[in-house]
Design an enzyme around this catalytic site. Structure first.
Site, PDB file in Angstrom:
ATOM      1  N   ASP A   1       0.879  -1.168   0.000  1.00 42.29           N
ATOM      2  CA  ASP A   1       0.000   0.000   0.000  1.00 42.29           C
ATOM      3  C   ASP A   1       0.921   1.223   0.000  1.00 42.29           C
ATOM      4  O   ASP A   1       1.839   1.309   0.814  1.00 42.29           O
ATOM      5  CB  ASP A   1      -0.876  -0.026   1.257  1.00 42.29           C
ATOM      6  CG  ASP A   1      -1.981   1.005   1.237  1.00 42.29           C
ATOM      7  OD1 ASP A   1      -1.706   2.173   0.863  1.00 42.29           O
ATOM      8  OD2 ASP A   1      -3.109   0.675   1.620  1.00 42.29           O
TER       9      ASP A   1
ATOM     10  N   HIS B   1      -9.885  -6.367  -2.665  1.00 43.80           N
ATOM     11  CA  HIS B   1      -8.550  -6.321  -2.082  1.00 43.80           C
ATOM     12  C   HIS B   1      -8.606  -6.619  -0.599  1.00 43.80           C
ATOM     13  O   HIS B   1      -9.524  -6.221   0.094  1.00 43.80           O
ATOM     14  CB  HIS B   1      -7.834  -5.001  -2.363  1.00 43.80           C
ATOM     15  CG  HIS B   1      -8.554  -3.769  -1.938  1.00 43.80           C
ATOM     16  ND1 HIS B   1      -9.683  -3.296  -2.582  1.00 43.80           N
ATOM     17  CD2 HIS B   1      -8.308  -2.896  -0.937  1.00 43.80           C
ATOM     18  CE1 HIS B   1     -10.087  -2.181  -1.996  1.00 43.80           C
ATOM     19  NE2 HIS B   1      -9.277  -1.919  -0.980  1.00 43.80           N
TER      20      HIS B   1
ATOM     21  N   HIS C   1      -6.457  -6.237   2.856  1.00 44.63           N
ATOM     22  CA  HIS C   1      -5.367  -5.541   3.538  1.00 44.63           C
ATOM     23  C   HIS C   1      -4.703  -6.521   4.495  1.00 44.63           C
ATOM     24  O   HIS C   1      -5.385  -7.157   5.299  1.00 44.63           O
ATOM     25  CB  HIS C   1      -5.897  -4.367   4.368  1.00 44.63           C
ATOM     26  CG  HIS C   1      -6.525  -3.275   3.577  1.00 44.63           C
ATOM     27  ND1 HIS C   1      -5.831  -2.135   3.204  1.00 44.63           N
ATOM     28  CD2 HIS C   1      -7.778  -3.130   3.095  1.00 44.63           C
ATOM     29  CE1 HIS C   1      -6.649  -1.335   2.535  1.00 44.63           C
ATOM     30  NE2 HIS C   1      -7.829  -1.923   2.448  1.00 44.63           N
TER      31      HIS C   1
ATOM     32  N   GLY D   1     -13.070  -2.412   0.879  1.00 47.30           N
ATOM     33  CA  GLY D   1     -13.505  -2.363  -0.500  1.00 47.30           C
ATOM     34  C   GLY D   1     -14.319  -1.172  -0.944  1.00 47.30           C
ATOM     35  O   GLY D   1     -14.962  -1.237  -1.980  1.00 47.30           O
TER      36      GLY D   1
END
Length: 130
Positions: free
Chosen positions: A29, A93, A95, A86
């Site tokens: 990220d 995705h 995390h 999301g």
């Protein structure tokens, strides 16, 4: 219109990729909650995780598990937190966030703004243990 994550998959924009298979991709990220914060995605663009077919959903979960093991080794922590929100990008995705306390997973706190060099170093640490 392709999501920003699809553009990463297609190598139209750069990312600090830490792991990849034919179907899934994991990358840092760029505005992490803590260093070592990784996003795990399916290469196929799907907006909502529970819209994924079962095989892809299970494959993504297993891929995330493998990446989380690498994150924990590269960034020693009590646990690797998992979050699926999301809302910010219309592409599934997960995390993966190294955490030592619950505040490490607080998405309302200010995000870090690491340099490209810091991100490259973090990615290299994770890749080295995967």
């Amino acid at each position: 219109m392709a999501s920003i994550f699809s553009k990463i998959v297609n190598r139209e924009i750069p990312a600090h990729i830490v792991a990849e298979t034919a179907d899934f991709l994991a990358f840092l990220d760029v505005s992490p909650l803590v260093m070592g914060h990784v996003l795990v995605i399916p290469k196929k663009e799907v907006d909502y995780i529970f819209d994924m077919d079962d095989e892809s959903y299970l494959g993504l979960s297993l891929f995330a598990k493998t990446v989380a093991t690498g994150v924990k080794k590269a960034f020693p922590c009590k646990k690797v937190g998992v979050a699926v929100i999301g809302l910010e990008v219309p592409h599934v995705h997960i995390h993966l966030i190294p955490m030592n306390n619950v505040n490490d997973m607080n998405f309302s706190k200010a995000k870090l703004q690491p340099t490209q060099e810091e991100l490259a170093e973090a990615a290299a640490k994770i890749k080295a243990v995967l």
